[in-house]
Design a protein around this motif. Structure first.
Motif, PDB file in Angstrom:
ATOM      1  N   ASP A   1       1.795  -4.163  -7.138  1.00 38.92           N
ATOM      2  CA  ASP A   1       2.905  -3.682  -6.370  1.00 38.92           C
ATOM      3  C   ASP A   1       2.697  -2.442  -5.062  1.00 38.92           C
ATOM      4  O   ASP A   1       3.302  -2.629  -4.253  1.00 38.92           O
ATOM      5  CB  ASP A   1       3.741  -2.781  -7.556  1.00 38.92           C
ATOM      6  CG  ASP A   1       4.390  -3.593  -8.532  1.00 38.92           C
ATOM      7  OD1 ASP A   1       4.384  -4.772  -8.219  1.00 38.92           O
ATOM      8  OD2 ASP A   1       4.695  -3.434  -9.614  1.00 38.92           O
ATOM      9  N   LYS A   2       1.266  -1.844  -5.472  1.00 39.29           N
ATOM     10  CA  LYS A   2       0.951  -0.896  -4.519  1.00 39.29           C
ATOM     11  C   LYS A   2       0.466  -1.651  -2.931  1.00 39.29           C
ATOM     12  O   LYS A   2       0.720  -1.291  -1.927  1.00 39.29           O
ATOM     13  CB  LYS A   2      -0.371  -0.120  -4.984  1.00 39.29           C
ATOM     14  CG  LYS A   2      -0.897   0.724  -3.737  1.00 39.29           C
ATOM     15  CD  LYS A   2      -2.245   1.278  -4.359  1.00 39.29           C
ATOM     16  CE  LYS A   2      -2.884   2.406  -3.463  1.00 39.29           C
ATOM     17  NZ  LYS A   2      -4.054   3.067  -3.940  1.00 39.29           N
ATOM     18  N   LEU A   3      -0.014  -2.874  -3.446  1.00 41.11           N
ATOM     19  CA  LEU A   3      -0.608  -3.741  -2.294  1.00 41.11           C
ATOM     20  C   LEU A   3       0.622  -4.147  -1.384  1.00 41.11           C
ATOM     21  O   LEU A   3       0.745  -4.260  -0.319  1.00 41.11           O
ATOM     22  CB  LEU A   3      -1.435  -4.850  -2.897  1.00 41.11           C
ATOM     23  CG  LEU A   3      -1.718  -5.907  -1.806  1.00 41.11           C
ATOM     24  CD1 LEU A   3      -2.713  -5.437  -0.560  1.00 41.11           C
ATOM     25  CD2 LEU A   3      -2.614  -7.166  -2.196  1.00 41.11           C
ATOM     26  N   GLU A   4       1.842  -4.688  -2.384  1.00 41.02           N
ATOM     27  CA  GLU A   4       2.892  -5.082  -1.725  1.00 41.02           C
ATOM     28  C   GLU A   4       3.526  -3.944  -0.656  1.00 41.02           C
ATOM     29  O   GLU A   4       4.165  -4.052   0.448  1.00 41.02           O
ATOM     30  CB  GLU A   4       3.964  -5.561  -2.587  1.00 41.02           C
ATOM     31  CG  GLU A   4       5.106  -6.346  -2.048  1.00 41.02           C
ATOM     32  CD  GLU A   4       4.880  -7.520  -1.364  1.00 41.02           C
ATOM     33  OE1 GLU A   4       5.707  -7.774  -0.345  1.00 41.02           O
ATOM     34  OE2 GLU A   4       3.916  -8.302  -1.337  1.00 41.02           O
ATOM     35  N   GLN A   5       3.531  -2.887  -1.349  1.00 42.18           N
ATOM     36  CA  GLN A   5       4.244  -1.604  -0.569  1.00 42.18           C
ATOM     37  C   GLN A   5       3.331  -1.325   0.782  1.00 42.18           C
ATOM     38  O   GLN A   5       4.001  -1.217   1.867  1.00 42.18           O
ATOM     39  CB  GLN A   5       4.151  -0.323  -1.541  1.00 42.18           C
ATOM     40  CG  GLN A   5       5.136  -0.506  -2.637  1.00 42.18           C
ATOM     41  CD  GLN A   5       4.814   0.429  -3.536  1.00 42.18           C
ATOM     42  OE1 GLN A   5       4.102   1.519  -3.316  1.00 42.18           O
ATOM     43  NE2 GLN A   5       5.516   0.641  -4.636  1.00 42.18           N
ATOM     44  N   SER A   6       2.018  -1.495   0.576  1.00 42.14           N
ATOM     45  CA  SER A   6       1.317  -1.419   1.822  1.00 42.14           C
ATOM     46  C   SER A   6       1.491  -2.131   2.844  1.00 42.14           C
ATOM     47  O   SER A   6       1.579  -2.157   3.967  1.00 42.14           O
ATOM     48  CB  SER A   6      -0.332  -1.131   1.461  1.00 42.14           C
ATOM     49  OG  SER A   6      -0.564  -0.183   0.526  1.00 42.14           O
ATOM     50  N   LYS A   7       1.653  -3.701   2.572  1.00 43.26           N
ATOM     51  CA  LYS A   7       1.921  -4.867   3.470  1.00 43.26           C
ATOM     52  C   LYS A   7       3.347  -4.353   3.996  1.00 43.26           C
ATOM     53  O   LYS A   7       3.489  -4.725   5.198  1.00 43.26           O
ATOM     54  CB  LYS A   7       2.003  -5.987   2.865  1.00 43.26           C
ATOM     55  CG  LYS A   7       0.450  -6.388   2.378  1.00 43.26           C
ATOM     56  CD  LYS A   7       0.821  -7.880   1.713  1.00 43.26           C
ATOM     57  CE  LYS A   7      -0.928  -8.291   1.181  1.00 43.26           C
ATOM     58  NZ  LYS A   7      -1.011  -9.578   0.726  1.00 43.26           N
TER      59      LYS A   7
END
Length: 439
Positions: free
Chosen positions: A413-419
Motif C-alpha cells: 500500500d505504501k508503494l502504491e501511494q508513492s507511485k
C-alpha cells in the motif's frame, strides 16, 4: 498522464540533440561473442521505465570482442536508451535510463549511449518516463513487427527544458523511496516463502519446529523445535503430525463441491457470484463482483458459500485460495471453483496456509488434467493430502504467516501511494503547474 498543452512562458521546447555531445551505438554481438565473464553487456531489456538501467541477469561478452569494438563501449558518464524494439507497440523505445554502476559496458544492437551537455541527466530520464514523451516516440518510430527510430529523428524530438535540477532531484527522491519500498517487499516475500517451507513442512535439515502448547505461544523462550520425524505422503514431517485427505477435514453435512453457475449478465441488486478471476485479489470482496439474479442464485443454492468457507480455484489460477468473508454469505460459485467447509477438526486459517503450501502445489501439478487448459478435478481435490499438526501449532503457524502477509500488504500500500505521488508530481512539475524555487 503528463501533458504539455500549456507550459510557462519562460520554458522552451528544444531538440534532444541540442544537449547530446556524443551518441554511441550498439555492437553486432553474435551468440559466439557471449561468455560467462569478460565485459558486461547492456541488452535492450535493461532499459525499462523508472529512470535507471536494470540488470535482471549479468550478461558478458569476451574481452577480445570488446577490444575490437571499443567504439561501442560506454561507462556511467552516458545515459542509456534503446531505439529498437521487437514488440510492435514499442513500449520502451526511446526510454532513457541513468547508468549508476561503475565500469565499462558494451552496448548490444539497438541500445545507445548518450553523453550529454548543459542538461541534468536525471531530468532527461524523468521526462522520458512520461506518457507525453511516449507519444512523441510513437510519432517517429517506423516498422511493423520490429520497430525502430532513426538516430537523427530521435535527436530532433523536442522536449521542454525548465528548472531541471530541482525537478529531477524531487522526482528522483520519490524514485528512491519507490525502489527501497519495492526492495522491502521483495525481502518480505522471500521471508514468507522461507517461513512457509519451514513451518508448513519442517524437517531435520531446517531444524525448525513450533511451540508445543497454547501457553508457549506468548513466550518465545519456550519455543520447542521438533526432534523426531517420519516419512509421510507429503514428505518428512514431525512424528507427532498426521496426514489426512482434505475431504476428512470438512463438515459432515457439507461435502467439497464445485461451482455450477455460469457467469452471465450483471444483475444490479442481485446475489454475488465468485469467479476464478476474483481469486487473484488479496481477499475476496463484494466490491467489483458481478451479481446474479435471486432466482438463479436459488436454483444453484447447493453451490452457495457461507462465511468461513474456503474457496479454491480448480482451473486457470489453480491453487488460489481464499476464506469467504461475512459480506459474501450466500454467494454462488461459478464453474472452475470449489467450496471447502472446514470442520472443527482443523483451524480454518491453518488450512488456508496448508493449501498454499509447496507440497499442495506439487500435488496440484501432478494431478492437473489437460494440455493447454489445466484443471484439477474435484476428486483429486478431495483426496489432497494435508499435514495436520497439533491445535496450538496450527494456531502458531497461521498467526506467524498471516502476520508476515499483513506486513507485505501494508508495504505494498505504501508503494502504491508513492507511485501515485510520483504520478501527481510529474504532472505538476513537468508541466510547470507547480514551480520549484531555484537556490
Amino acid at each position: 498522464m503528463v501533458t504539455f498543452n500549456a507550459i510557462p512562458e519562460d520554458w522552451g521546447f528544444q531538440p534532444i540533440g541540442d544537449y547530446v555531445e556524443k551518441m554511441v551505438g550498439g555492437a553486432p554481438l553474435k551468440p559466439s561473442d557471449f561468455s560467462t565473464s569478460g565485459v558486461r553487456v547492456i541488452p535492450k531489456k535493461a532499459v525499462q521505465f523508472g529512470g535507471k538501467i536494470h540488470f535482471d541477469i549479468k550478461t558478458f561478452c569476451t574481452s577480445e570482442f570488446a577490444e575490437s569494438n571499443k567504439r561501442n563501449v560506454v561507462d556511467n558518464q552516458f545515459l542509456i536508451t534503446t531505439l529498437r524494439d521487437l514488440v510492435p507497440s514499442g513500449p520502451t523505445i526511446g526510454v532513457i535510463g541513468v547508468l549508476s554502476e561503475k565500469g565499462s559496458f558494451i552496448l548490444a544492437q539497438g541500445v545507445y549511449g548518450l553523453k550529454t551537455k548543459n542538461v541534468d541527466d536525471g531530468y532527461l530520464a524523468q521526462v522520458s518516463n512520461t506518457s507525453w514523451y511516449r507519444g512523441e516516440m510513437r510519432k517517429v518510430f517506423v516498422g511493423s513487427t520490429q520497430v525502430h527510430i532513426r538516430n537523427q529523428e530521435f535527436l530532433d524530438v523536442k522536449i521542454p527544458f525548465p528548472e531541471q535540477q530541482k525537478i529531477a532531484a524531487i522526482l528522483t527522491s520519490v524514485d528512491e523511496v519507490i525502489e527501497k519500498t519495492q526492495a522491502q517487499i521483495d525481502k518480505l516475500k522471500d521471508l514468507k516463502t522461507a517461513m512457509m517451507q519451514e513451518l508448513l513442512l519442517p524437517s531435520e535439515k531446517s531444524g525448525v519446529g513450533t511451540k508445543q502448547s497454547a501457553a508457549a505461544l506468548s513466550n518465545s523462550e519456550r519455543y520447542i523445535p521438533h526432534t523426531e520425524f517420519k516419512d509421510s505422503p507429503v514428505g518428512r514431517i514431525p512424528k507427532s503430525w498426521g496426514v489426512v485427505p482434505l475431504e476428512s477435514l470438512v463438515k459432515a453435512d457439507k461435502k467439497i463441491t464445485y461451482g455450477i453457475v455460469q457467469a452471465g449478465p450483471h444483475c444490479e441488486g442481485g446475489v454475488p457470484y465468485i469467479r476464478v478471476s476474483d481469486m487473484s485479489s488479496r481477499h475476496l470482496t463484494k466490491k467489483g463482483m458481478l451479481l446474479t439474479s435471486s432466482d438463479i442464485a436459488k436454483k444453484y443454492e447447493r453451490s452457495a458459500v457461507c462465511a468461513g468457507d474456503i474457496v479454491y480455484a480448480l482451473r486457470g489460477m489453480i491453487g488460489h485460495v481464499h476464506i469467504v468473508p461475512s459480506e459474501l454469505e450466500g454467494a454462488n460459485l461459478t464453474q472452475g471453483t470449489a467450496r471447502i467447509s472446514p470442520s472443527e477438526a482443523i483451524n480454518t486459517n491453518y488450512l488456508l496456509w496448508a493449501m498454499r503450501s509447496p507440497y499442495v502445489t506439487l500435488q496440484n501439478e501432478l494431478e492437473a488434467k489437460g494440455s493447454t487448459f489445466k484443471e484439477v478435478t474435484l476428486a483429486s481435490l478431495r483426496k489432497m493430502q494435508i499435514a495436520v499438526p497439533s491445535d496450538s501449532e496450527q494456531q502458531f503457524i497461521s498467526a506467524t504467516l498471516s502476520s508476515i502477509e499483513l506486513k507485505i500488504f501494508a508495504v505494498e500500500d505504501k508503494l502504491e501511494q508513492s507511485k501515485l505521488l510520483k504520478k501527481a508530481l510529474m504532472q505538476d512539475l513537468l508541466t510547470g503547474k507547480v514551480r520549484v524555487k531555484l537556490d
